[in-house]
Design a protein around this motif. Structure first.
Motif, PDB file in Angstrom:
ATOM      1  N   LYS A   1       0.866  -1.185   0.000  1.00 41.90           N
ATOM      2  CA  LYS A   1       0.000   0.000   0.000  1.00 41.90           C
ATOM      3  C   LYS A   1       0.899   1.230   0.000  1.00 41.90           C
ATOM      4  N   LEU A   2       0.324   2.382  -0.284  1.00 39.50           N
ATOM      5  CA  LEU A   2       1.097   3.619  -0.328  1.00 39.50           C
ATOM      6  C   LEU A   2       1.854   3.848   0.984  1.00 39.50           C
ATOM      7  N   HIS A   3       1.200   3.636   2.118  1.00 42.08           N
ATOM      8  CA  HIS A   3       1.873   3.856   3.406  1.00 42.08           C
ATOM      9  C   HIS A   3       3.016   2.863   3.624  1.00 42.08           C
ATOM     10  N   ASP A   4       2.915   1.651   3.026  1.00 46.55           N
ATOM     11  CA  ASP A   4       4.014   0.679   3.126  1.00 46.55           C
ATOM     12  C   ASP A   4       5.253   1.196   2.400  1.00 46.55           C
ATOM     13  N   VAL A   5       5.047   1.770   1.226  1.00 45.68           N
ATOM     14  CA  VAL A   5       6.163   2.312   0.435  1.00 45.68           C
ATOM     15  C   VAL A   5       6.781   3.504   1.164  1.00 45.68           C
ATOM     16  N   GLU A   6       5.938   4.375   1.686  1.00 43.62           N
ATOM     17  CA  GLU A   6       6.453   5.527   2.428  1.00 43.62           C
ATOM     18  C   GLU A   6       7.266   5.067   3.643  1.00 43.62           C
ATOM     19  N   ARG A   7       6.759   4.082   4.356  1.00 43.30           N
ATOM     20  CA  ARG A   7       7.463   3.570   5.543  1.00 43.30           C
ATOM     21  C   ARG A   7       8.786   2.908   5.148  1.00 43.30           C
ATOM     22  N   GLU A   8       8.777   2.123   4.094  1.00 41.86           N
ATOM     23  CA  GLU A   8       9.993   1.442   3.638  1.00 41.86           C
ATOM     24  C   GLU A   8      11.086   2.446   3.274  1.00 41.86           C
ATOM     25  N   TYR A   9      10.720   3.480   2.517  1.00 45.69           N
ATOM     26  CA  TYR A   9      11.732   4.437   2.086  1.00 45.69           C
ATOM     27  C   TYR A   9      12.108   5.431   3.183  1.00 45.69           C
ATOM     28  N   ALA A  10      11.232   5.645   4.142  1.00 47.43           N
ATOM     29  CA  ALA A  10      11.622   6.433   5.322  1.00 47.43           C
ATOM     30  C   ALA A  10      12.657   5.661   6.128  1.00 47.43           C
ATOM     31  N   ALA A  11      12.479   4.339   6.244  1.00 50.08           N
ATOM     32  CA  ALA A  11      13.459   3.512   6.964  1.00 50.08           C
ATOM     33  C   ALA A  11      14.803   3.517   6.237  1.00 50.08           C
ATOM     34  N   ILE A  12      14.767   3.437   4.917  1.00 52.05           N
ATOM     35  CA  ILE A  12      16.014   3.485   4.141  1.00 52.05           C
ATOM     36  C   ILE A  12      16.689   4.843   4.333  1.00 52.05           C
ATOM     37  N   ALA A  13      15.919   5.924   4.280  1.00 49.56           N
ATOM     38  CA  ALA A  13      16.487   7.267   4.444  1.00 49.56           C
ATOM     39  C   ALA A  13      17.122   7.443   5.822  1.00 49.56           C
ATOM     40  N   ALA A  14      16.572   6.784   6.815  1.00 44.85           N
ATOM     41  CA  ALA A  14      17.091   6.910   8.181  1.00 44.85           C
ATOM     42  C   ALA A  14      18.252   5.958   8.460  1.00 44.85           C
ATOM     43  N   HIS A  15      18.470   4.991   7.584  1.00 42.84           N
ATOM     44  CA  HIS A  15      19.493   3.973   7.805  1.00 42.84           C
ATOM     45  C   HIS A  15      20.880   4.531   7.466  1.00 42.84           C
ATOM     46  N   PRO A  16      21.868   4.326   8.318  1.00 47.82           N
ATOM     47  CA  PRO A  16      23.195   4.876   8.035  1.00 47.82           C
ATOM     48  C   PRO A  16      23.958   4.168   6.912  1.00 47.82           C
ATOM     49  N   HIS A  17      23.469   3.001   6.466  1.00 47.52           N
ATOM     50  CA  HIS A  17      24.192   2.226   5.452  1.00 47.52           C
ATOM     51  C   HIS A  17      23.340   1.916   4.214  1.00 47.52           C
ATOM     52  N   HIS A  18      22.287   2.697   3.993  1.00 48.29           N
ATOM     53  CA  HIS A  18      21.373   2.419   2.883  1.00 48.29           C
ATOM     54  C   HIS A  18      20.782   3.754   2.440  1.00 48.29           C
ATOM     55  N   ASP A  19      20.691   4.014   1.162  1.00 46.50           N
ATOM     56  CA  ASP A  19      20.021   5.201   0.680  1.00 46.50           C
ATOM     57  C   ASP A  19      19.373   4.935  -0.672  1.00 46.50           C
ATOM     58  N   ALA A  20      18.478   5.839  -1.057  1.00 45.57           N
ATOM     59  CA  ALA A  20      17.717   5.649  -2.292  1.00 45.57           C
ATOM     60  C   ALA A  20      17.698   6.953  -3.085  1.00 45.57           C
ATOM     61  N   PHE A  21      17.606   6.799  -4.394  1.00 41.06           N
ATOM     62  CA  PHE A  21      17.632   7.926  -5.317  1.00 41.06           C
ATOM     63  C   PHE A  21      16.580   7.725  -6.405  1.00 41.06           C
ATOM     64  N   ILE A  22      16.055   8.820  -6.887  1.00 39.93           N
ATOM     65  CA  ILE A  22      15.220   8.806  -8.079  1.00 39.93           C
ATOM     66  C   ILE A  22      16.140   9.124  -9.251  1.00 39.93           C
ATOM     67  N   GLY A  23      16.114   8.268 -10.257  1.00 41.03           N
ATOM     68  CA  GLY A  23      16.861   8.521 -11.477  1.00 41.03           C
ATOM     69  C   GLY A  23      15.992   9.296 -12.446  1.00 41.03           C
ATOM     70  N   LEU A  24      16.595  10.277 -13.054  1.00 38.00           N
ATOM     71  CA  LEU A  24      15.874  11.139 -13.984  1.00 38.00           C
ATOM     72  C   LEU A  24      16.374  10.903 -15.400  1.00 38.00           C
ATOM     73  N   HIS A  25      15.443  10.883 -16.311  1.00 34.62           N
ATOM     74  CA  HIS A  25      15.755  10.807 -17.741  1.00 34.62           C
ATOM     75  C   HIS A  25      15.262  12.112 -18.354  1.00 34.62           C
TER      76      HIS A  25
END
Length: 189
Positions: free
Chosen positions: A47-71
């Protein structure tokens, strides 16, 4: 990582990245990770809140990060970068100094562009190797994901072995900077 793909600049375009915003980007990423073509992302029922929670956890993790790639300035793919000694592969392989882990997902497209996904993985690898401390990229795709195995091989990945992860059997693969440059012709593509 902004630079044109010089072989295909006229039809593929320019790639760049920006940090993923877990709240603002959640609707966009939700559509990508729940699409049937993203089955190997293992978030098809999220669900939308699952995705938000997953990427909030990644953003808060000291050894994991995420990026949006742009074309050409528009969101087109997702990158996750992680320390494989702390995330995903911890205890599952013998790490080497300079290892970085990676996941990438290309957004579903109504009109696919021939060569686009290969251009994306090439851009992702260039982004990772832009950090001079990165000596090798490691990945762990599902053993049954033939399409990504072919893409990985095209940019220089070497299969190390099959490993069992809690969520899947994975094909542990690695690509050094030298293997990537040999496979893609470096910046002279």
């Amino acid at each position: 990582m902004t630079r044109p793909d010089t072989d295909r600049a006229d039809r593929i375009g320019t790639f760049s990245t920006r940090p993923l915003d877990p709240v603002a980007d959640a609707p966009l990423v939700h559509g990508w990770v729940t699409h049937p073509k993203a089955a190997f992302w293992l978030m098809g029922e999220a669900k939308l809140h699952d995705v938000e929670r997953e990427y909030a956890a990644i953003a808060a993790h000291p050894h994991h990060d995420a990026f949006i790639g742009l074309h050409d300035g528009e969101p087109a793919f997702l990158i996750e970068r992680y320390d494989p000694t702390e995330v995903e592969l911890k205890g599952l392989y013998e790490a080497e100094p300079g290892d970085v882990g990676m996941h990438f997902l290309v957004a579903p497209a109504d009109t696919p562009v021939h060569g686009f996904t290969r251009a994306v993985i090439t851009a992702v690898m260039e982004f990772l190797f832009a950090d001079p401390s990165v000596r090798r990229v490691v990945v762990e795709p599902d053993v049954t994901n033939g399409a990504v195995h072919a893409l990985n091989k095209a940019v220089g990945f070497e299969v190390l072995r099959e490993i069992a992860k809690p969520e899947k059997n994975a094909l542990l693969s690695a690509c050094t900077r030298e293997q990537f440059e040999a496979a893609t012709g470096g910046n002279d593509r």
